[in-house]
Write an enzyme that holds these catalytic residues in place. Structure first.
Site, PDB file in Angstrom:
ATOM      1  N   ASP A  51       9.778  -4.638  -2.793  1.00  0.00           N
ATOM      2  CA  ASP A  51      10.854  -4.296  -3.729  1.00  0.00           C
ATOM      3  C   ASP A  51      11.914  -5.395  -3.645  1.00  0.00           C
ATOM      4  O   ASP A  51      11.974  -6.145  -2.676  1.00  0.00           O
ATOM      5  CB  ASP A  51      11.461  -2.936  -3.333  1.00  0.00           C
ATOM      6  CG  ASP A  51      12.406  -2.372  -4.391  1.00  0.00           C
ATOM      7  OD1 ASP A  51      12.411  -2.873  -5.533  1.00  0.00           O
ATOM      8  OD2 ASP A  51      13.155  -1.433  -4.061  1.00  0.00           O
ATOM      9  N   HIS A  83      15.069  -1.278  -8.026  1.00  0.00           N
ATOM     10  CA  HIS A  83      14.108  -0.377  -8.691  1.00  0.00           C
ATOM     11  C   HIS A  83      12.834  -1.114  -9.088  1.00  0.00           C
ATOM     12  O   HIS A  83      12.296  -0.873 -10.161  1.00  0.00           O
ATOM     13  CB  HIS A  83      14.719   0.259  -9.944  1.00  0.00           C
ATOM     14  CG  HIS A  83      16.093   0.830  -9.748  1.00  0.00           C
ATOM     15  ND1 HIS A  83      16.320   1.959  -9.013  1.00  0.00           N
ATOM     16  CD2 HIS A  83      17.300   0.434 -10.195  1.00  0.00           C
ATOM     17  CE1 HIS A  83      17.610   2.245  -9.022  1.00  0.00           C
ATOM     18  NE2 HIS A  83      18.232   1.334  -9.727  1.00  0.00           N
ATOM     19  N   HIS A  84      12.360  -2.014  -8.228  1.00  0.00           N
ATOM     20  CA  HIS A  84      11.171  -2.794  -8.571  1.00  0.00           C
ATOM     21  C   HIS A  84      10.024  -2.588  -7.581  1.00  0.00           C
ATOM     22  O   HIS A  84       9.362  -3.556  -7.193  1.00  0.00           O
ATOM     23  CB  HIS A  84      11.513  -4.289  -8.634  1.00  0.00           C
ATOM     24  CG  HIS A  84      12.494  -4.632  -9.706  1.00  0.00           C
ATOM     25  ND1 HIS A  84      13.222  -5.802  -9.721  1.00  0.00           N
ATOM     26  CD2 HIS A  84      12.878  -3.946 -10.809  1.00  0.00           C
ATOM     27  CE1 HIS A  84      14.008  -5.823 -10.790  1.00  0.00           C
ATOM     28  NE2 HIS A  84      13.829  -4.701 -11.456  1.00  0.00           N
ATOM     29  N   PRO A  85       9.725  -1.346  -7.166  1.00  0.00           N
ATOM     30  CA  PRO A  85       8.614  -1.193  -6.223  1.00  0.00           C
ATOM     31  C   PRO A  85       7.287  -1.550  -6.876  1.00  0.00           C
ATOM     32  O   PRO A  85       7.037  -1.183  -8.025  1.00  0.00           O
ATOM     33  CB  PRO A  85       8.657   0.300  -5.876  1.00  0.00           C
ATOM     34  CG  PRO A  85       9.302   0.955  -7.046  1.00  0.00           C
ATOM     35  CD  PRO A  85      10.298  -0.048  -7.565  1.00  0.00           C
TER      36      PRO A  85
END
Ligand SMILES: Cc1cc2nc3c(=O)[nH]c(=O)nc-3n(C[C@H](O)[C@H](O)[C@H](O)COP(=O)(O)OP(=O)(O)OC[C@H]3O[C@@H](n4cnc5c(N)ncnc54)[C@H](O)[C@@H]3O)c2cc1C
Length: 540
Positions: A301, A475-477
């Protein structure tokens, strides 16, 4: 809601689990053939609330509307802080609640997937046609961009003068202005293009599902949670669903089950179904159906740090928190589709280097046109402005695990931020860069003083403590069911997205990306789904 919703009845050829950024694209592509029956199942509800469609509605979304309400486990390398971890639970998924920033990363991101991670067929040359196929770009038509696709990609309609001063400040520091950070070069500060059309959010629910709401061969089931993928020996034959508060029941798929439940939801569902690392499954009381050690591993992330400054006047959108200003902004939007409500608040930013030797920019900036967007800001007399910075190619790897066998239990999300010392060093360097930009002469007309981290915070230790107290997820998993070669035990799916060792089961969402791209992740996820459709339909 975008498409007609019908109860889960009848028989289906394809079942898609999760109607998010990827799931809606798959529903559109797989149901193009009218002889095929497609079921799209989404745990969340409709996107009726107007905030989902107004660009500025984003600011409310990170605070919980249409999301699962999850958090991380205590982060060992961030003084054990627990971070809020918003993941979408609504039709359109992340594309319905995100900041609408349209970025893709650089060619080397995808070339490395293909050359170093075993994702054969996913080089930039392979994936570019799928970025273009999705796009309805309002400005560009060239090697990198196209128009005429389902997804609205537009320029910001309401930039403020402080954005232009931000570009000048970058140039004073040697960072050029870049008209298109998704084009020839990524370096530089830019106006982002946004997933919007006519000043409204272009989620995949709106862009892909709404135009096909009359297709009789597509059923969209909302407020319906899949609790298990059903296996018959080594073949996925359907799913078990819970609609509302009802009892679980089985729905069959004659051809394939495609899991698109997101980088957290997908490994959670697989593990609930007994597909995952056997020792972990046994430890939480799940019967092991298929030992696949990579499920839920390799979590990556982007972690956001930020500088907040007080402005010399009301140069950003903070004043619209007051009811009379808000009323005017609402009217302006309704009448003219302009003004603060038409802004996603983070539509200016860019890419630059913490490490000048890096192969491409390793820091991304987002200029936030206000201060209340982030938590923990003391009240200021005038408006505030925020500059986020995120280190783009982290080497820390985390996990998604189950707390228990109960599908209702929240997953244990451990991004393991800053387990790698270089991630921390380069992220703090990015924070220093952000601070430098804010201090340039061009911004003096707009920026009075830094509020956070605060002028007294200068040492590495000061900035580290500040970061531990305030850092947040971007919010980039990605990566938790990664593509790879079958010989690598951490591989979960083959390059055509089939789950290793099982038949009739594919994964298509952010979880399959072996490494996080050097950018936001919505456009890359949509690209994954566009390409997945071609794999499923046997076109490639
Ligand atoms: C607050 C926020 C801001 C962001 N900002 C940006 C941005 O500005 N630009 C950008 O490019 N990216 C942004 N992102 C990231 C981007 O939106 C995501 O990478 C992308 O949406 C991931 O898509 P996905 O299809 O993998 O998962 P999702 O879009 O999360 O979709 C998964 C869907 O599956 C459903 N689901 C999960 N489990 C089940 C189950 N068991 N049964 C049924 N349904 C289930 C979920 O409810 C969800 O709707 C942001 C994300 C968030 C959360």
């Amino acid at each position: 809601m975008a498409a007609a919703t019908r109860p889960v009845a009848g028989s289906y050829d394809y079942i898609i689990v999760g109607g998010g950024s990827a799931g809606c694209v798959l529903a559109y592509r797989l149901s193009e053939d009218p002889t095929v029956q497609v079921l799209l199942i989404e745990a969340g509800g409709a996107d009726r609330h107007p905030l989902f469609h107004m660009p500025a509605g984003f600011a409310k979304m990170t605070k919980g509307i249409g999301s699962w309400g999850w958090s991380t486990v205590p982060q060992k390398h961030l003084h054990n802080r627990v971070l809020r971890y918003t993941q979408a639970k609504v039709i359109g998924g992340g594309s319905t609640i995100n900041a609408q920033i349209y970025t893709r990363g650089v060619p080397a991101d995808y070339d490395e997937w293909a050359q170093q991670e075993g994702a054969q067929g996913w080089s930039f040359a392979d994936v570019l046609p799928y970025f273009r196929r999705a796009e309805n770009n309002e400005r560009y038509s060239n090697t990198y961009h196209a128009y005429g696709g389902p997804l609205g990609v537009s320029n910001p309609v309401s930039p403020l003068p402080i954005c232009e001063a931000f570009f000048q400040a970058g140039q004073e520091l040697g960072i050029p202005f870049n008209p298109d950070c998704n084009g020839e070069r990524q370096e530089g500060l830019c106006y982002y293009q946004l997933t919007q059309l006519d000043a409204r959010r272009s989620s995949t629910a709106v862009a892909y599902l709404r135009p096909i709401r009359d297709r009789r061969n597509l059923t969209v089931a909302l407020d319906t949670q899949v609790v298990r993928v059903l296996l018959d020996n080594d073949r996925a034959v359907g799913v078990e669903v819970v609609e509302g508060g009802g009892a679980p029941r089985a729905v069959r798929a004659a051809r394939e089950v495609v899991v698109s439940s997101g980088a957290i939801g997908t490994p959670k569902l697989l593990m609930q179904s007994g597909i995952g690392p056997a020792d972990h499954l046994r430890a939480v009381g799940v019967d092991v159906a298929h030992d696949l050690p990579g499920v839920g591993g390799n979590l990556q992330d982007h972690l956001d740090l930020f500088v907040i400054a007080e402005c010399t006047g009301h140069h950003t959108y903070d004043k619209y928190n007051k009811p009379h200003h808000a009323a005017w902004a609402g009217l302006q939007y309704l009448l003219f589709r302009k003004g603060p409500v038409a802004s996603s608040l983070f539509e200016t930013g860019g890419f630059w280097y913490a490490d000048r030797a890096a192969r491409s920019p390793d820091i991304q900036f987002h200029l936030g046109l206000g201060s209340g967007i982030e938590a923990g800001v003391a009240k200021m007399k005038y408006s505030g402005v925020t500059l986020n910075s995120a280190y783009l190619r982290p080497r820390s790897r985390g996990t998604v695990r189950l707390q228990s066998a109960d599908p209702k239990a929240a997953p244990l999300i451990d991004p393991n931020y800053w387990a790698d010392a270089d991630d921390k060093r380069l992220a703090l360097q990015g924070l220093r860069l952000a601070r430098e930009i804010m201090r340039q002469p061009a911004l003096k007309r707009f920026v009075m003083q830094e509020v956070l981290p605060g002028p007294g915070k200068v040492s590495d230790e000061d900035l580290f403590k500040y970061a531990c107290a305030t850092a947040k997820t971007d919010h980039h998993p990605v990566g938790t069911c990664r593509i790879g070669t079958p010989s690598d035990r951490m591989t979960v799916v083959t390059p055509d997205l089939r789950v290793i060792g099982l038949q009739g089961l594919r994964i298509a969402d952010a979880s399959v990306m072996p490494r996080v791209p050097s950018s936001n992740t919505n456009a890359p996820t949509i690209m994954v789904a566009e390409k997945a459709a071609d794999h499923i339909l046997g076109r490639i």
